[in-house]
Design a protein around this motif. Structure first.
Motif, PDB file in Angstrom:
ATOM      1  N   TYR A 162      36.097  79.945  49.669  1.00  0.00           N
ATOM      2  CA  TYR A 162      35.738  79.979  48.253  1.00  0.00           C
ATOM      3  C   TYR A 162      34.578  79.030  47.974  1.00  0.00           C
ATOM      4  N   PHE A 163      34.613  77.843  48.579  1.00  0.00           N
ATOM      5  CA  PHE A 163      33.536  76.872  48.362  1.00  0.00           C
ATOM      6  C   PHE A 163      32.215  77.379  48.938  1.00  0.00           C
ATOM      7  N   VAL A 164      32.245  77.939  50.139  1.00  0.00           N
ATOM      8  CA  VAL A 164      31.023  78.452  50.766  1.00  0.00           C
ATOM      9  C   VAL A 164      30.386  79.516  49.879  1.00  0.00           C
ATOM     10  N   GLN A 165      31.202  80.408  49.342  1.00  0.00           N
ATOM     11  CA  GLN A 165      30.684  81.454  48.458  1.00  0.00           C
ATOM     12  C   GLN A 165      30.083  80.845  47.192  1.00  0.00           C
ATOM     13  N   LEU A 166      30.793  79.872  46.601  1.00  0.00           N
ATOM     14  CA  LEU A 166      30.292  79.217  45.393  1.00  0.00           C
ATOM     15  C   LEU A 166      28.985  78.486  45.674  1.00  0.00           C
ATOM     16  N   TYR A 167      28.928  77.764  46.785  1.00  0.00           N
ATOM     17  CA  TYR A 167      27.719  77.003  47.126  1.00  0.00           C
ATOM     18  C   TYR A 167      26.511  77.937  47.237  1.00  0.00           C
ATOM     19  N   ASN A 168      26.693  79.056  47.926  1.00  0.00           N
ATOM     20  CA  ASN A 168      25.584  79.996  48.107  1.00  0.00           C
ATOM     21  C   ASN A 168      25.177  80.646  46.793  1.00  0.00           C
ATOM     22  N   GLU A 169      26.132  80.897  45.901  1.00  0.00           N
ATOM     23  CA  GLU A 169      25.799  81.456  44.593  1.00  0.00           C
ATOM     24  C   GLU A 169      24.969  80.480  43.769  1.00  0.00           C
ATOM     25  N   VAL A 170      25.338  79.211  43.809  1.00  0.00           N
ATOM     26  CA  VAL A 170      24.579  78.187  43.080  1.00  0.00           C
ATOM     27  C   VAL A 170      23.181  78.041  43.679  1.00  0.00           C
ATOM     28  N   ALA A 171      23.096  78.072  45.003  1.00  0.00           N
ATOM     29  CA  ALA A 171      21.814  77.854  45.689  1.00  0.00           C
ATOM     30  C   ALA A 171      20.816  78.970  45.404  1.00  0.00           C
ATOM     31  N   THR A 172      21.300  80.195  45.178  1.00  0.00           N
ATOM     32  CA  THR A 172      20.386  81.317  44.934  1.00  0.00           C
ATOM     33  C   THR A 172      19.591  81.132  43.639  1.00  0.00           C
ATOM     34  N   LYS A 173      20.064  80.268  42.754  1.00  0.00           N
ATOM     35  CA  LYS A 173      19.367  80.054  41.480  1.00  0.00           C
ATOM     36  C   LYS A 173      18.234  79.044  41.607  1.00  0.00           C
ATOM     37  N   ASN A 174      18.095  78.448  42.775  1.00  0.00           N
ATOM     38  CA  ASN A 174      17.050  77.446  42.979  1.00  0.00           C
ATOM     39  C   ASN A 174      16.119  77.893  44.101  1.00  0.00           C
ATOM     40  N   SER A 175      15.158  78.723  43.763  1.00  0.00           N
ATOM     41  CA  SER A 175      14.210  79.220  44.750  1.00  0.00           C
ATOM     42  C   SER A 175      13.115  78.194  44.981  1.00  0.00           C
ATOM     43  N   MET A 176      12.703  78.046  46.241  1.00  0.00           N
ATOM     44  CA  MET A 176      11.700  77.053  46.629  1.00  0.00           C
ATOM     45  C   MET A 176      10.565  77.737  47.386  1.00  0.00           C
ATOM     46  N   VAL A 177       9.630  76.923  47.828  1.00  0.00           N
ATOM     47  CA  VAL A 177       8.522  77.401  48.661  1.00  0.00           C
ATOM     48  C   VAL A 177       8.512  76.607  49.955  1.00  0.00           C
ATOM     49  N   LEU A 178       8.412  77.327  51.067  1.00  0.00           N
ATOM     50  CA  LEU A 178       8.323  76.696  52.381  1.00  0.00           C
ATOM     51  C   LEU A 178       6.926  76.950  52.932  1.00  0.00           C
ATOM     52  N   LEU A 179       6.258  75.876  53.364  1.00  0.00           N
ATOM     53  CA  LEU A 179       4.877  75.964  53.837  1.00  0.00           C
ATOM     54  C   LEU A 179       4.779  75.485  55.277  1.00  0.00           C
ATOM     55  N   GLU A 180       4.016  76.217  56.072  1.00  0.00           N
ATOM     56  CA  GLU A 180       3.656  75.757  57.417  1.00  0.00           C
ATOM     57  C   GLU A 180       2.280  75.108  57.338  1.00  0.00           C
ATOM     58  N   VAL A 181       2.215  73.830  57.645  1.00  0.00           N
ATOM     59  CA  VAL A 181       0.956  73.099  57.533  1.00  0.00           C
ATOM     60  C   VAL A 181       0.596  72.535  58.906  1.00  0.00           C
ATOM     61  N   SER A 182      -0.639  72.792  59.340  1.00  0.00           N
ATOM     62  CA  SER A 182      -1.088  72.300  60.643  1.00  0.00           C
ATOM     63  C   SER A 182      -2.557  71.934  60.565  1.00  0.00           C
ATOM     64  N   ASP A 183      -2.929  70.870  61.281  1.00  0.00           N
ATOM     65  CA  ASP A 183      -4.334  70.455  61.316  1.00  0.00           C
ATOM     66  C   ASP A 183      -5.179  71.357  62.197  1.00  0.00           C
ATOM     67  N   SER A 184      -4.533  72.039  63.157  1.00  0.00           N
ATOM     68  CA  SER A 184      -5.255  72.963  64.025  1.00  0.00           C
ATOM     69  C   SER A 184      -4.275  73.975  64.592  1.00  0.00           C
ATOM     70  N   PRO A 185      -4.749  75.180  64.977  1.00  0.00           N
ATOM     71  CA  PRO A 185      -3.849  76.203  65.515  1.00  0.00           C
ATOM     72  C   PRO A 185      -3.139  75.784  66.795  1.00  0.00           C
ATOM     73  N   GLU A 186      -3.684  74.794  67.527  1.00  0.00           N
ATOM     74  CA  GLU A 186      -3.090  74.396  68.796  1.00  0.00           C
ATOM     75  C   GLU A 186      -1.910  73.426  68.621  1.00  0.00           C
ATOM     76  N   LEU A 187      -1.821  72.796  67.458  1.00  0.00           N
ATOM     77  CA  LEU A 187      -0.788  71.798  67.236  1.00  0.00           C
ATOM     78  C   LEU A 187       0.436  72.418  66.571  1.00  0.00           C
ATOM     79  N   LYS A 188       1.588  71.758  66.753  1.00  0.00           N
ATOM     80  CA  LYS A 188       2.802  72.204  66.078  1.00  0.00           C
ATOM     81  C   LYS A 188       2.649  72.056  64.575  1.00  0.00           C
ATOM     82  N   SER A 189       3.155  73.048  63.846  1.00  0.00           N
ATOM     83  CA  SER A 189       3.095  72.992  62.390  1.00  0.00           C
ATOM     84  C   SER A 189       4.210  72.103  61.855  1.00  0.00           C
TER      85      SER A 189
END
Length: 359
Positions: free
Chosen positions: A43-70
């Motif tokens: 029940y808690f897992v379901q509730l947690y995921n329902e609450v989380a769906t209301k908070n949409s975010m942005v995830l960005l991959e940032v790298s100084d060069s294509p050869e380096l890990k982002s």
């Protein structure tokens, strides 16, 4: 639920825990046996995921060069900006798709290797290699045209889709569209073949939306939305709002809004937000009309990434902006300090946290 002398009722504790970030929640589990028990309940897992769906975010991959890990930057309207790491994968990867707290990542040095991970819990699954014979390959560069991730939180299962045009070695592509679907329950790939003549811009390919058990992509030229039903492996073409017209200066983007398909059209002066109110009859409703006058200089290079009823996240070449829909205020959430080889919108994904055991 029960109340104990000197303690808060269990339901109050559950409501508080359900609003913690995932990392804080896992720390809270170690406080006492009661909190561990309450936060481990279905029940808690379901509730947690329902609450989380209301908070949409942005995830960005940032790298100084294509050869380096982002590095991964997470822009959250509630908690600000934080940095995430995928170092637990022990590989240099690119994020290809995001859905309900999970990421689908492809290995950069080893083509054909895919991971599905939860960056908040640092759990992951290495997907088995497809048994597809190497007599054909994705056209034109060996990479799938479409990569999609569908995560069903209530069923705790996910699907990964790789789809694209194939050609036999030494021959031109003949319009054959190969689709490979991975099922987390069976831990196997399945394949089906169709004939398509669809084209997608890079931004269209990145903005894949999972609603109603289907994955959705916007085709180039605002032609239509291409949908794949993951329950029966059937492609479907969905019409756009009649007012969304392809012409110079207009751009359209496919997003999700409260579990519905949403289209955001940006012109020189306006941002219009539609949501699909009836999925079967394809009925669209205009949700909002936003003047872009105060950010006029940014309009040619601004792209909506994720949204809720309260706000819209947009990315430019070097910035992430948030538009508060009620107050109609624009705010900068994040800015790249150094020169980046690629614009932020090139590697931006809608993201939200969830409790999901992907392994």
């Amino acid at each position: 639920m029960n109340s104990r002398d000197g303690f808060l009722p269990d339901e109050v504790i559950i409501q508080v825990l359900a609003r913690l970030p995932v990392k804080s929640l896992f720390r809270a589990k170690t406080v006492c046996k009661l909190w561990y028990k309450l936060s481990s309940d279905k029940y808690f897992v379901q509730l947690y995921n329902e609450v989380a769906t209301k908070n949409s975010m942005v995830l960005l991959e940032v790298s100084d060069s294509p050869e380096l890990k982002s590095s991964l930057i997470c822009a959250d309207n509630l908690r600000g900006v934080s940095e995430l790491s995928l170092d637990f994968l022990k590989d240099r990867v690119k994020v290809r798709a995001s859905c309900n707290g999970l990421l689908c990542c492809s290995s950069i040095p080893d083509k054909g290797v895919y991971y599905v991970c939860n960056p908040m819990t640092r759990e992951f699954r290495l997907l088995p290699r497809s048994r597809e014979r190497p007599v054909t390959r994705f056209y034109p560069d060996g990479e799938a045209t479409l990569v999609g991730l569908g995560c069903n939180l209530s069923a705790q299962k996910f699907n990964v889709v790789l789809a694209g045009y194939h050609r036999t070695f030494g021959h031109r592509p003949d319009g054959t569209f190969i689709c490979m679907v991975f099922d987390s329950d069976t831990n196997k790939w399945r394949k089906f073949v169709s004939f398509q003549d669809d084209r997608f811009t890079l931004m269209n390919r990145n903005q894949v939306v999972f609603v109603h058990g289907s994955l959705h992509w916007l085709t180039s030229g605002f032609s239509y939305i291409l949908s794949l039903d993951l329950n029966c492996d059937v492609w479907r073409k969905i019409s756009l709002p009649d007012e969304v017209i392809y012409r110079a200066g207009n751009r359209a983007h496919l997003l999700e809004l409260d579990g519905c398909l949403s289209v955001i059209q940006i012109s020189e002066a306006w941002m219009k937000i539609w949501a699909m109110k009836d999925y079967e009859s394809e009925q669209w409703h205009l949700e909002d009309r936003v003047s872009l006058r105060c950010i006029r200089g940014m309009v040619p290079g601004i792209f909506p990434i994720s949204q809720t009823r309260e706000y819209v996240f947009l990315a430019t070449y070097k910035q992430v902006l948030v538009y508060q829909r009620k107050s109609r205020v624009w705010k900068e959430m994040y800015s790249v300090k150094n020169s980046s080889p690629l614009p932020l919108w090139f590697s931006a994904h809608a993201f939200r946290t969830s409790i999901f055991l992907c392994n």
